[in-house]
Design a protein around this motif. Structure first.
Motif, short mmCIF file in Angstrom:
data_model
loop_
_atom_site.label_atom_id
_atom_site.label_comp_id
_atom_site.label_asym_id
_atom_site.label_seq_id
_atom_site.Cartn_x
_atom_site.Cartn_y
_atom_site.Cartn_z
N GLU A 66 0.83 -1.28 0.20
CA GLU A 66 -0.06 0.04 0.02
C GLU A 66 0.89 1.34 -0.01
O GLU A 66 0.35 2.34 -0.64
N THR A 67 2.08 1.27 0.67
CA THR A 67 2.83 2.36 0.63
C THR A 67 4.37 1.77 0.36
O THR A 67 4.69 0.61 0.66
N VAL A 68 5.14 2.78 -0.12
CA VAL A 68 6.43 2.47 -0.25
C VAL A 68 7.45 3.29 0.34
O VAL A 68 7.27 4.54 0.65
N GLU A 69 8.34 2.77 1.09
CA GLU A 69 9.16 3.59 1.91
C GLU A 69 10.62 3.87 1.03
O GLU A 69 11.41 2.67 0.79
N LEU A 70 11.09 4.93 1.07
CA LEU A 70 12.36 5.29 0.27
C LEU A 70 13.26 5.75 1.48
O LEU A 70 12.83 6.59 2.34
N PHE A 71 14.68 5.42 1.33
CA PHE A 71 15.48 5.72 2.26
C PHE A 71 16.68 6.74 1.34
O PHE A 71 17.39 6.12 0.50
N TYR A 127 4.66 7.02 -5.39
CA TYR A 127 5.62 6.06 -5.93
C TYR A 127 5.74 5.76 -7.41
O TYR A 127 6.84 6.09 -8.07
N PHE A 128 4.84 5.41 -8.05
CA PHE A 128 4.78 4.97 -9.44
C PHE A 128 5.16 6.06 -10.54
O PHE A 128 5.45 6.21 -11.39
N GLN A 129 4.45 7.40 -9.78
CA GLN A 129 4.39 8.63 -10.58
C GLN A 129 5.98 9.09 -10.52
O GLN A 129 6.50 9.48 -11.47
N LEU A 130 6.65 8.87 -9.32
CA LEU A 130 7.92 9.19 -9.20
C LEU A 130 9.00 8.55 -10.03
O LEU A 130 9.86 8.78 -10.89
N ASN A 131 8.54 7.29 -10.10
CA ASN A 131 9.40 6.06 -10.90
C ASN A 131 8.97 6.35 -12.50
O ASN A 131 10.06 6.55 -13.14
#
Length: 99
Positions: A56-61, A76-80
């Motif tokens: 449901e969510t993606v964590e980026l470090f 996340y998919f928009q950013l990718n």
């Protein structure tokens, strides 16, 4: 200024006098050298491989300032896709847009 991608909430651009690519999303502003931008793309691709039907969510470090960012799957998919589009425009890499 070379605008590589600009669809809310993401903007990716490169200024004429700078050799860095600026990425702005979710109130985060980053400036990367082209090689760092490619590494960021690889990082996002690696994160994509861990996504499954229960995600449901993606964590980026983000290394700078040890920042953890949690994005909705949609953002996340928009950013990718934005990063892939910018790579295609700036460096001529094949454009692949995923829904």
């Amino acid at each position: 200024m070379l605008l590589l991608y600009d669809e809310k909430p993401i903007s990716i651009f490169m200024r004429e006098n700078e050799h860095k690519i600026s990425v702005e999303f979710c109130n985060i502003k980053m400036k990367m050298k082209p090689c760092q931008f490619r590494l960021f793309h690889r990082y996002l691709t690696a994160v994509s491989e861990k996504i499954n039907e229960n995600t449901e969510t993606v964590e980026l470090f983000l290394v700078k300032d040890s920042l953890n960012v949690t994005l909705s799957l949609k953002h996340y998919f928009q950013l990718n896709n934005a990063v892939k589009t910018a790579l295609a425009k700036k460096f001529g890499h094949g454009l692949e847009v995923f829904n």
